[in-house]
Design a protein around this motif. Sequence first.
Motif, mmCIF file in Angstrom:
data_model
loop_
_atom_site.group_PDB
_atom_site.id
_atom_site.type_symbol
_atom_site.label_atom_id
_atom_site.label_comp_id
_atom_site.label_asym_id
_atom_site.label_seq_id
_atom_site.Cartn_x
_atom_site.Cartn_y
_atom_site.Cartn_z
ATOM 1 N N ALA A 40 0.823 -1.204 0.000
ATOM 2 C CA ALA A 40 0.000 0.000 0.000
ATOM 3 C C ALA A 40 0.859 1.257 0.000
ATOM 4 O O ALA A 40 0.535 2.256 -0.664
ATOM 5 C CB ALA A 40 -0.923 0.000 1.212
ATOM 6 N N ILE A 41 1.951 1.217 0.720
ATOM 7 C CA ILE A 41 2.873 2.355 0.762
ATOM 8 C C ILE A 41 3.448 2.612 -0.628
ATOM 9 O O ILE A 41 3.483 3.753 -1.109
ATOM 10 C CB ILE A 41 4.000 2.095 1.782
ATOM 11 C CG1 ILE A 41 3.439 2.150 3.212
ATOM 12 C CG2 ILE A 41 5.122 3.117 1.615
ATOM 13 C CD1 ILE A 41 4.422 1.709 4.273
ATOM 14 N N ILE A 42 3.889 1.552 -1.307
ATOM 15 C CA ILE A 42 4.478 1.702 -2.642
ATOM 16 C C ILE A 42 3.444 2.243 -3.624
ATOM 17 O O ILE A 42 3.717 3.182 -4.379
ATOM 18 C CB ILE A 42 5.026 0.346 -3.144
ATOM 19 C CG1 ILE A 42 6.159 -0.143 -2.243
ATOM 20 C CG2 ILE A 42 5.526 0.473 -4.584
ATOM 21 C CD1 ILE A 42 6.591 -1.573 -2.547
ATOM 22 N N SER A 43 2.255 1.660 -3.626
ATOM 23 C CA SER A 43 1.213 2.081 -4.572
ATOM 24 C C SER A 43 0.822 3.532 -4.354
ATOM 25 O O SER A 43 0.648 4.296 -5.313
ATOM 26 C CB SER A 43 -0.015 1.177 -4.440
ATOM 27 O OG SER A 43 0.293 -0.164 -4.794
ATOM 28 N N THR A 44 0.698 3.933 -3.108
ATOM 29 C CA THR A 44 0.324 5.308 -2.804
ATOM 30 C C THR A 44 1.431 6.273 -3.204
ATOM 31 O O THR A 44 1.170 7.349 -3.758
ATOM 32 C CB THR A 44 0.006 5.464 -1.305
ATOM 33 O OG1 THR A 44 -1.034 4.548 -0.943
ATOM 34 C CG2 THR A 44 -0.433 6.884 -0.985
ATOM 35 N N ALA A 45 2.667 5.892 -2.932
ATOM 36 C CA ALA A 45 3.805 6.734 -3.312
ATOM 37 C C ALA A 45 3.871 6.919 -4.819
ATOM 38 O O ALA A 45 4.087 8.032 -5.318
ATOM 39 C CB ALA A 45 5.103 6.128 -2.790
ATOM 40 N N LEU A 62 3.438 11.361 2.103
ATOM 41 C CA LEU A 62 2.947 9.997 1.927
ATOM 42 C C LEU A 62 2.075 9.577 3.110
ATOM 43 O O LEU A 62 1.019 8.959 2.927
ATOM 44 C CB LEU A 62 4.140 9.046 1.770
ATOM 45 C CG LEU A 62 3.837 7.560 1.583
ATOM 46 C CD1 LEU A 62 2.931 7.331 0.377
ATOM 47 C CD2 LEU A 62 5.150 6.787 1.416
ATOM 48 N N ALA A 63 2.505 9.935 4.309
ATOM 49 C CA ALA A 63 1.716 9.601 5.501
ATOM 50 C C ALA A 63 0.358 10.293 5.452
ATOM 51 O O ALA A 63 -0.676 9.691 5.794
ATOM 52 C CB ALA A 63 2.477 10.005 6.759
ATOM 53 N N VAL A 77 9.139 0.760 6.384
ATOM 54 C CA VAL A 77 10.297 1.159 5.583
ATOM 55 C C VAL A 77 11.308 1.852 6.487
ATOM 56 O O VAL A 77 10.931 2.542 7.436
ATOM 57 C CB VAL A 77 9.899 2.084 4.414
ATOM 58 C CG1 VAL A 77 8.993 1.358 3.439
ATOM 59 C CG2 VAL A 77 9.230 3.357 4.916
ATOM 60 N N VAL A 78 12.572 1.655 6.186
ATOM 61 C CA VAL A 78 13.619 2.192 7.056
ATOM 62 C C VAL A 78 13.677 3.709 6.961
ATOM 63 O O VAL A 78 13.741 4.414 7.973
ATOM 64 C CB VAL A 78 14.986 1.585 6.672
ATOM 65 C CG1 VAL A 78 16.096 2.146 7.549
ATOM 66 C CG2 VAL A 78 14.937 0.068 6.769
ATOM 67 N N ASN A 79 13.652 4.227 5.736
ATOM 68 C CA ASN A 79 13.769 5.664 5.487
ATOM 69 C C ASN A 79 13.371 5.948 4.045
ATOM 70 O O ASN A 79 12.901 5.050 3.336
ATOM 71 C CB ASN A 79 15.203 6.147 5.772
ATOM 72 C CG ASN A 79 16.243 5.265 5.088
ATOM 73 O OD1 ASN A 79 15.987 4.694 4.016
ATOM 74 N ND2 ASN A 79 17.410 5.130 5.691
ATOM 75 N N LYS A 80 13.579 7.176 3.584
ATOM 76 C CA LYS A 80 13.213 7.549 2.221
ATOM 77 C C LYS A 80 14.011 6.752 1.192
ATOM 78 O O LYS A 80 13.498 6.379 0.127
ATOM 79 C CB LYS A 80 13.458 9.051 2.018
ATOM 80 C CG LYS A 80 13.144 9.584 0.625
ATOM 81 C CD LYS A 80 11.706 9.360 0.217
ATOM 82 C CE LYS A 80 11.306 10.273 -0.945
ATOM 83 N NZ LYS A 80 12.223 10.262 -2.077
ATOM 84 N N GLU A 81 15.282 6.481 1.496
ATOM 85 C CA GLU A 81 16.108 5.703 0.568
ATOM 86 C C GLU A 81 15.568 4.280 0.409
ATOM 87 O O GLU A 81 15.583 3.713 -0.692
ATOM 88 C CB GLU A 81 17.562 5.664 1.052
ATOM 89 C CG GLU A 81 18.313 6.974 0.899
ATOM 90 C CD GLU A 81 17.846 8.035 1.878
ATOM 91 O OE1 GLU A 81 17.340 7.673 2.972
ATOM 92 O OE2 GLU A 81 17.976 9.234 1.555
ATOM 93 N N ASP A 82 15.087 3.713 1.486
ATOM 94 C CA ASP A 82 14.477 2.385 1.427
ATOM 95 C C ASP A 82 13.212 2.429 0.576
ATOM 96 O O ASP A 82 12.950 1.531 -0.239
ATOM 97 C CB ASP A 82 14.140 1.911 2.847
ATOM 98 C CG ASP A 82 13.658 0.459 2.893
ATOM 99 O OD1 ASP A 82 13.994 -0.313 1.982
ATOM 100 O OD2 ASP A 82 12.955 0.107 3.861
ATOM 101 N N LEU A 83 12.426 3.488 0.729
ATOM 102 C CA LEU A 83 11.230 3.650 -0.097
ATOM 103 C C LEU A 83 11.610 3.771 -1.570
ATOM 104 O O LEU A 83 10.974 3.157 -2.437
ATOM 105 C CB LEU A 83 10.458 4.896 0.351
ATOM 106 C CG LEU A 83 9.227 5.252 -0.506
ATOM 107 C CD1 LEU A 83 8.196 4.134 -0.469
ATOM 108 C CD2 LEU A 83 8.619 6.573 -0.031
ATOM 109 N N ASP A 84 12.648 4.553 -1.857
ATOM 110 C CA ASP A 84 13.116 4.690 -3.241
ATOM 111 C C ASP A 84 13.448 3.329 -3.844
ATOM 112 O O ASP A 84 13.096 3.023 -4.988
ATOM 113 C CB ASP A 84 14.365 5.572 -3.293
ATOM 114 C CG ASP A 84 14.053 7.045 -3.088
ATOM 115 O OD1 ASP A 84 12.869 7.425 -3.192
ATOM 116 O OD2 ASP A 84 14.995 7.812 -2.822
#
Length: 245
Positions: A40-45, A62-63, A77-84
């Motif tokens: 859900a986090i990936i799709s929303t991002a 995103l939140a 997710v650990v941080n923004k880099e992990d999200l990337d």
Amino acid sequence: MSPTPQQRRAARHQLATGQSAPAARRGPSGGSKKPITVDAIISTALGIVEREGYEALTMRRLATELETGPSSLYAHVVNKEDLDELLIGRLCAEINLPEPNAAIWRQQITSVCAQLRDQYLRYPGISQAAFAAAPTNLDTLRVGEGMLAILLAGGIDPQAAAWAIDSLLLYVNAYSLEVSLVNRRLSRADDDWVVSRDELLRRFAALPDTFPQTKRHAAQLTAGTVHDRFEFTIGLMLDGLTGSR
């Protein structure tokens, strides 16, 4: 004890599931909303990037989009880099990798690069997330594995093939970012930094005689679409590889 975000990240790399247990919602509306998952986090991002560009994507934004607090995201997710890394992995997962064929290896590698380009262009600026990132996500590594197999099938020396993949992906990333920046400028009505080919030809024609080659070959310098130039550059890089066989 629930796994830490770091442990979840390690598990994703080992198992390539891309999933995590849903995080419980907090507050009075907690039970009425869909649970937060990595998917859900990936799709929303990606939705944010598709609508507004990569620069609009922050963990706080995103939140808000997910109607939760940033701390809920950091449970996954650990941080923004992990999200990337997760975003690029999702896009790479959709790349179709052909069975390597020595007879058409050039067309195959060009197709993979074009697919990746088109994925990046769907989400303006997202190729920034791929710069300076070690390819550790299994979906991302799958694309590298497929490209390596194609080049090796074409008779390319392994060392040359390895470096070629790095060069090809770097070009795809940079090309996609440039096109995204141009398109963003074109969308701003008060921005005259992007000019038409006719205007560019007019400016070249008006140059002083200290630019004889630019004036003489203005038609060639401004010819073709951006994708024409993309295919030319990929072909040029592959031409150089054939000498390494």
